[in-house]
Write a protein that holds these residues in place. Sequence first.
Motif, PDB file in Angstrom:
ATOM      1  N   ALA A 159      -8.306  -5.130  45.078  1.00 26.68           N
ATOM      2  CA  ALA A 159      -7.110  -5.588  45.697  1.00 26.68           C
ATOM      3  C   ALA A 159      -6.534  -4.341  46.252  1.00 26.68           C
ATOM      4  N   ARG A 160      -6.752  -3.121  45.747  1.00 32.05           N
ATOM      5  CA  ARG A 160      -6.335  -1.862  46.276  1.00 32.05           C
ATOM      6  C   ARG A 160      -7.111  -1.694  47.799  1.00 32.05           C
ATOM      7  N   ALA A 161      -8.159  -2.012  47.850  1.00 30.11           N
ATOM      8  CA  ALA A 161      -8.806  -1.924  49.134  1.00 30.11           C
ATOM      9  C   ALA A 161      -8.152  -2.937  50.093  1.00 30.11           C
ATOM     10  N   LEU A 162      -7.802  -4.135  49.748  1.00 29.17           N
ATOM     11  CA  LEU A 162      -7.265  -4.977  50.704  1.00 29.17           C
ATOM     12  C   LEU A 162      -5.973  -4.688  51.018  1.00 29.17           C
ATOM     13  N   PHE A 163      -5.065  -3.993  50.099  1.00 34.81           N
ATOM     14  CA  PHE A 163      -3.745  -3.664  50.477  1.00 34.81           C
ATOM     15  C   PHE A 163      -3.782  -2.491  51.476  1.00 34.81           C
ATOM     16  N   ALA A 164      -4.916  -1.500  51.038  1.00 32.56           N
ATOM     17  CA  ALA A 164      -4.924  -0.391  51.931  1.00 32.56           C
ATOM     18  C   ALA A 164      -5.644  -0.633  53.430  1.00 32.56           C
ATOM     19  N   TRP A 165      -6.420  -1.579  53.326  1.00 35.26           N
ATOM     20  CA  TRP A 165      -6.761  -2.153  54.720  1.00 35.26           C
ATOM     21  C   TRP A 165      -5.772  -2.532  55.764  1.00 35.26           C
ATOM     22  N   HIS A 166      -4.827  -3.413  54.981  1.00 36.64           N
ATOM     23  CA  HIS A 166      -3.717  -4.029  55.608  1.00 36.64           C
ATOM     24  C   HIS A 166      -2.927  -3.032  56.005  1.00 36.64           C
ATOM     25  N   ALA A 167      -2.568  -2.017  55.010  1.00 32.55           N
ATOM     26  CA  ALA A 167      -1.288  -0.936  55.258  1.00 32.55           C
ATOM     27  C   ALA A 167      -1.886  -0.291  56.734  1.00 32.55           C
ATOM     28  N   VAL A 168      -3.197   0.251  56.691  1.00 29.26           N
ATOM     29  CA  VAL A 168      -3.464   1.141  57.805  1.00 29.26           C
ATOM     30  C   VAL A 168      -3.229   0.410  58.969  1.00 29.26           C
ATOM     31  N   GLY A 262       6.291   8.847  59.841  1.00 31.45           N
ATOM     32  CA  GLY A 262       4.753   8.726  58.647  1.00 31.45           C
ATOM     33  C   GLY A 262       4.077   9.728  59.195  1.00 31.45           C
ATOM     34  N   ASN A 263       3.354  10.209  57.864  1.00 30.43           N
ATOM     35  CA  ASN A 263       2.320  11.054  57.832  1.00 30.43           C
ATOM     36  C   ASN A 263       1.060  10.330  58.239  1.00 30.43           C
ATOM     37  N   LEU A 264       0.263  10.792  59.231  1.00 28.39           N
ATOM     38  CA  LEU A 264      -1.117  10.216  59.496  1.00 28.39           C
ATOM     39  C   LEU A 264      -2.414  10.567  58.993  1.00 28.39           C
ATOM     40  N   ALA A 265      -2.042  11.731  58.341  1.00 22.60           N
ATOM     41  CA  ALA A 265      -3.262  12.487  58.095  1.00 22.60           C
ATOM     42  C   ALA A 265      -4.315  11.545  57.135  1.00 22.60           C
ATOM     43  N   LYS A 266      -3.789  11.095  56.014  1.00 23.55           N
ATOM     44  CA  LYS A 266      -4.633  10.212  55.095  1.00 23.55           C
ATOM     45  C   LYS A 266      -5.210   8.917  55.947  1.00 23.55           C
ATOM     46  N   ILE A 267      -4.276   8.257  56.728  1.00 20.81           N
ATOM     47  CA  ILE A 267      -4.576   7.075  57.461  1.00 20.81           C
ATOM     48  C   ILE A 267      -5.756   7.600  58.425  1.00 20.81           C
ATOM     49  N   GLN A 268      -5.633   8.571  59.306  1.00 23.66           N
ATOM     50  CA  GLN A 268      -6.736   8.755  60.057  1.00 23.66           C
ATOM     51  C   GLN A 268      -7.981   8.954  59.161  1.00 23.66           C
ATOM     52  N   ARG A 269      -8.019   9.732  57.984  1.00 27.03           N
ATOM     53  CA  ARG A 269      -9.151   9.996  57.150  1.00 27.03           C
ATOM     54  C   ARG A 269      -9.663   8.595  56.803  1.00 27.03           C
ATOM     55  N   TRP A 270      -8.821   7.488  56.461  1.00 27.90           N
ATOM     56  CA  TRP A 270      -9.350   6.275  56.121  1.00 27.90           C
ATOM     57  C   TRP A 270     -10.141   5.751  57.347  1.00 27.90           C
ATOM     58  N   ARG A 271      -9.547   5.595  58.470  1.00 27.88           N
ATOM     59  CA  ARG A 271     -10.132   5.161  59.678  1.00 27.88           C
ATOM     60  C   ARG A 271     -11.543   5.762  59.910  1.00 27.88           C
ATOM     61  N   GLU A 272     -11.696   7.068  59.844  1.00 25.13           N
ATOM     62  CA  GLU A 272     -12.936   7.687  60.059  1.00 25.13           C
ATOM     63  C   GLU A 272     -13.959   7.452  59.101  1.00 25.13           C
ATOM     64  N   GLU A 273     -13.418   7.312  57.817  1.00 30.15           N
ATOM     65  CA  GLU A 273     -14.381   6.707  56.669  1.00 30.15           C
ATOM     66  C   GLU A 273     -14.922   5.447  57.072  1.00 30.15           C
ATOM     67  N   PHE A 274     -13.836   4.365  57.379  1.00 29.53           N
ATOM     68  CA  PHE A 274     -14.355   3.139  57.500  1.00 29.53           C
ATOM     69  C   PHE A 274     -15.130   2.924  58.668  1.00 29.53           C
ATOM     70  N   ALA A 275     -14.898   3.661  59.856  1.00 30.22           N
ATOM     71  CA  ALA A 275     -15.711   3.520  60.975  1.00 30.22           C
ATOM     72  C   ALA A 275     -17.253   3.914  60.757  1.00 30.22           C
ATOM     73  N   GLU A 276     -17.381   4.694  59.760  1.00 25.33           N
ATOM     74  CA  GLU A 276     -18.804   5.322  59.351  1.00 25.33           C
ATOM     75  C   GLU A 276     -19.428   4.163  58.790  1.00 25.33           C
ATOM     76  N   HIS A 277     -19.056   3.512  57.777  1.00 23.85           N
ATOM     77  CA  HIS A 277     -19.611   2.574  56.837  1.00 23.85           C
ATOM     78  C   HIS A 277     -19.216   1.298  57.180  1.00 23.85           C
ATOM     79  N   GLY A 278     -18.052   1.132  57.224  1.00 26.18           N
ATOM     80  CA  GLY A 278     -17.309  -0.331  57.388  1.00 26.18           C
ATOM     81  C   GLY A 278     -17.166  -0.891  56.042  1.00 26.18           C
ATOM     82  N   ARG A 281     -13.520  -0.790  50.618  1.00 24.50           N
ATOM     83  CA  ARG A 281     -13.312  -0.596  49.366  1.00 24.50           C
ATOM     84  C   ARG A 281     -13.697   1.138  49.155  1.00 24.50           C
ATOM     85  N   LEU A 282     -14.939   1.557  49.469  1.00 25.03           N
ATOM     86  CA  LEU A 282     -15.128   3.015  49.663  1.00 25.03           C
ATOM     87  C   LEU A 282     -14.532   3.681  50.317  1.00 25.03           C
ATOM     88  N   ALA A 283     -14.004   3.357  51.730  1.00 25.05           N
ATOM     89  CA  ALA A 283     -12.911   4.054  52.403  1.00 25.05           C
ATOM     90  C   ALA A 283     -11.521   4.269  51.590  1.00 25.05           C
TER      91      ALA A 283
END
Length: 290
Positions: A159-168, A262-278, A281-283
């Motif tokens: 659920a955390r990953a679902l809401f985080a992806w949606h938030a990004v 809004g601070n984008l630092a964490k958001i950008q890190r999530w984007r980079e992490e997700f782009a690496e492995h898709g 949840r891990l991102a």
Amino acid sequence: MDGLHAPASLALGIVPRKAPALDIASIPRFWFDNDPFKTRFFDALSLLFPEGEKFFIACVRDYRANITDPELQQQVKDFIYQEGQHGALHTAFNDRLKAQGVQVDRILAKQRTIMFDGFRGKLPKRYTLGQTAAAEHITAIMAHRFTHSDVFASAHPVARALFAWHAVEEIEHKAVAFDVLRTVAKGNWLIRAGSMLQVSVTFPLHVVLLMNHLLKLDGVLPNPQVWKDGRRWLLGAEGLLRPMLRDYLDYYRFGFHPNNHGNLAKIQRWREEFAEHGDARLATDRTLHG
């Protein structure tokens, strides 16, 4: 100035991702801190998302043919794709609620009547686009809040990953409806402020009504302590929503633009992490709530 309210120097690009593969069926009934109130707040939001996304898409599409800026045209295309993906995955999330006895279909039918027969059937298109821009601002500042700190630390990881992806993705496309309203529909400040005031009443009202329905189904209402403790968690000095107030009020400022928040630092890190492995949840675990 804290991280939630720090101005963003640049807008993020919109990435039209496919909805992540998540084991929605593994999410337990009380997935947020084993707490019915906390869980049902987010479940109520999820119930509203699929039909809400359809409404937002329809209101932006009303002006799509009038957009002459190719960059904004592409942003609208990507916005529509992202909103469609959100609706699909939250529909799967809501199917869990059906299995719990929640009358999801009846709730959504009533929501469709209000939004499409009521709002879109009776109000000017410019105003309903204003409603969309207002709702997008509220969801964006919620998204910034939820990803700014460990809000979801005690939530189930799926659920955390679902809401985080949606938030990004809400943060990525948070300015699209606003820019269409301002530059294409020529919505003035009165349209912007008036539609936000109306959304600020109807949106929380629907959430509260849905939460009452869900909590009664859980058997924890009519115990008055449930809402007393819940209000403290939501609205108290250290509550979930209190840090959003300044950014909410800023929407009424004449020079407001969504990309200045809004601070984008964490958001950008999530984007980079997700782009690496898709792996959403891990991102999420590595960058937002790890």
